[in-house]
Scaffold this active site. Structure first.
Site, PDB file in Angstrom:
ATOM      1  N   GLY A 132       5.477  -0.737  -1.283  1.00 20.14           N
ATOM      2  CA  GLY A 132       4.378  -1.190  -0.433  1.00 20.14           C
ATOM      3  C   GLY A 132       3.101  -0.420  -0.721  1.00 20.14           C
ATOM      4  O   GLY A 132       1.999  -0.987  -0.728  1.00 20.14           O
ATOM      5  N   CYS A 163       4.305  16.199  11.653  1.00 21.24           N
ATOM      6  CA  CYS A 163       4.357  17.660  11.682  1.00 21.24           C
ATOM      7  C   CYS A 163       3.641  18.227  10.475  1.00 21.24           C
ATOM      8  O   CYS A 163       4.061  17.991   9.347  1.00 21.24           O
ATOM      9  CB  CYS A 163       5.806  18.108  11.651  1.00 21.24           C
ATOM     10  SG  CYS A 163       6.229  19.115  13.056  1.00 21.24           S
TER      11      CYS A 163
HETATM   12  N1  PLP Z   1       2.540   0.043   5.003  1.00 18.39           N
HETATM   13  C1  PLP Z   1       3.233   0.166   6.146  1.00 18.39           C
HETATM   14  C2  PLP Z   1       2.723  -0.492   7.384  1.00 18.39           C
HETATM   15  C3  PLP Z   1       4.412   0.908   6.174  1.00 18.39           C
HETATM   16  O1  PLP Z   1       5.091   1.038   7.313  1.00 18.39           O
HETATM   17  C4  PLP Z   1       4.852   1.520   4.976  1.00 18.39           C
HETATM   18  C5  PLP Z   1       6.066   2.362   4.970  1.00 18.39           C
HETATM   19  O2  PLP Z   1       6.381   3.023   5.937  1.00 18.39           O
HETATM   20  C6  PLP Z   1       4.094   1.334   3.807  1.00 18.39           C
HETATM   21  C7  PLP Z   1       2.952   0.596   3.863  1.00 18.39           C
HETATM   22  C8  PLP Z   1       4.507   1.947   2.505  1.00 18.39           C
HETATM   23  O3  PLP Z   1       5.598   1.261   1.929  1.00 18.39           O
HETATM   24  P1  PLP Z   1       6.473   1.961   0.791  1.00 18.39           P
HETATM   25  O4  PLP Z   1       7.331   2.953   1.487  1.00 18.39           O
HETATM   26  O5  PLP Z   1       7.282   0.858   0.178  1.00 18.39           O
HETATM   27  O6  PLP Z   1       5.542   2.560  -0.166  1.00 18.39           O
END
Ligand code: PLP
Length: 394
Positions: free
Chosen positions: A71, A326
């Site tokens: 992501g 944290c």
């Molecule tokens: N965007 C959101 C809203 C997320 O919750 C996350 C992961 O927690 C990410 C992006 C990042 O995704 P990735 O862990 O696949 O890099």
């Protein structure tokens, strides 16, 4: 002791069907999908099928699906691409919100250091976007808007389709981080004008390390990676074949399970919240009045530390997450809760429970039974609770 896993917004269990689908692509069908021979070609065919499953889940065309590594990569690529394709000099303005994931927030802060102007839009006490402020923020200088579809900490859903329409009218590229939304709520890209959308496999029962960037046909795009011709040259690098095939299966399952997410999972979450509220005084459900994901519950408990709650729950193998990050020994309430204006003594005691279709009623009963004595125990040793008026009423 059995693990009660309520941290599905952090990551999800890989579905058994997904693992089964992936395994042959490690040792039996390990060919390179770009190879000329049919051994590799077979894997290429399976990648096309996976692409079709991803496209079906979000109502996209297959040539709008680009596989990435996560992501974060999808989010970074979207913003950097929108800036790279911009041909109008001076268009150096980015609009985003103050509650984005660090994959967007961190990048925007870095870009601010390079001379870009960033508008971080406010949210109200329930986590809702200020749409008037949003509309006013769009100017002739705005190159890209990036607003998350659903917030990872509170589950609050932003009206991204409406926001994209407003950006579209001004010829501004619109990206949404839909990492937490895909698979949990229905999404149909045929019904909106969003240019780019990010997906992460490990949030929907596929493995970690696989993501998707949806890029609408006709959207100008500039790739981040330079190299081979994979993904039609839009994202170079040999494909993570097993994970892509796993993601395809996860998307197929998500189509089947989305109803269950919105009935069964919602009912589990609502009962958990209701019973906790009944048993524990001095709490706040963050985003509780907003349109929310069905699986997420973010609760602030007054006069206790979130980390302490987590530690005591951990002794019972209950996995949740705290709303605070944290850093170097001091725990600061999360930027999301701070942006919502939640007072420090509440925000510091925040816990996020995030559920999935694999959770059960028995697990909710376990948390409902175990959490009240944990909060009571922590409040007994909390100096601010001792002097609070709420103690007398509790
Ligand atoms: N965007 C959101 C809203 C997320 O919750 C996350 C992961 O927690 C990410 C992006 C990042 O995704 P990735 O862990 O696949 O890099």
């Amino acid at each position: 002791m059995k693990t009660t896993y309520l941290d599905n917004n952090a990551t999800t269990k890989v579905a058994p069907e997904v693992i089964k689908e992936m395994l042959p692509y490690f040792d039996e069908f390990y060919g390179n999908p770009s190879s000329i021979h049919s051994f590799g070609g077979y894997v290429g065919k399976k990648l096309s099928e996976a692409r079709q499953e991803v496209a079906s889940l979000i109502g996209a065309e297959t040539d709008e699906v680009i596989f990435t590594s996560c992501g974060t990569e999808s989010d970074n690529t979207a913003i950097l691409s929108a800036l790279a394709v911009n041909t109008t000099p001076g268009k150096q303005h980015i609009v985003t919100s103050s509650v984005e994931h660090l994959a967007i927030k961190g990048l925007c802060e870095r870009l601010a250091g390079k001379g870009y102007r960033i508008t971080f839009l406010d949210v109200d006490g329930d986590g809702n976007l200020d749409m008037d402020q949003y509309e006013k923020s769009l100017t002739d200088d705005t190159a890209v808007v990036s607003l998350m579809w659903a917030n990872n900490e509170t589950g609050v859903i932003f009206p991204v389709e409406q926001a994209a329409r407003l950006a579209h009218e001004r010829d501004i590229i619109f990206h949404t981080d839909a990492v937490q939304a895909v698979g949990k709520i229905p999404i149909n890209m045929k019904n909106n004008t969003i240019n780019m959308l990010s997906i992460s496999g490990h949030k929907l029962h596929a493995p970690k390390g696989i993501g998707v960037l949806y890029v609408r046909r006709g959207t100008r795009f500039s790739s981040l990676m330079t190299g081979g011709h994979q993904e039609r040259g839009l994202r170079s690098g040999t494909e993570n074949t097993a994970s892509i095939i796993g993601l395809g299966k996860a998307c197929e399952l998500a189509v089947e399970n989305i109803e269950k997410e919105n009935t069964y999972v919602r009912q589990l979450r609502d009962r958990l919240e209701y019973e906790i509220q009944k048993r524990i005084p001095g709490l706040r459900i963050n985003g509780g009045k907003a349109l929310r994901l069905p699986n997420t519950s973010n609760i602030s408990f007054q006069f206790v530390e979130g980390e302490s709650i987590l530690l005591l729950m951990d002794q019972l193998n209950i996995c949740a997450s705290s709303g605070s990050a944290c850093t170097s020994g001091s725990s600061d309430p999360s930027h999301v809760l701070r942006a919502m204006g939640i007072p420090y003594n509440l925000a510091a005691g925040s816990i996020r429970f995030s559920l999935s279709i694999y959770n059960t009623d028995e697990e909710m009963d376990f948390v409902i039974e175990k959490l009240p004595p944990i909060i009571e125990r922590l409040r007994k040793i909390s100096p601010s609770w001792k002097t609070s008026s709420m103690r007398a009423n509790a």
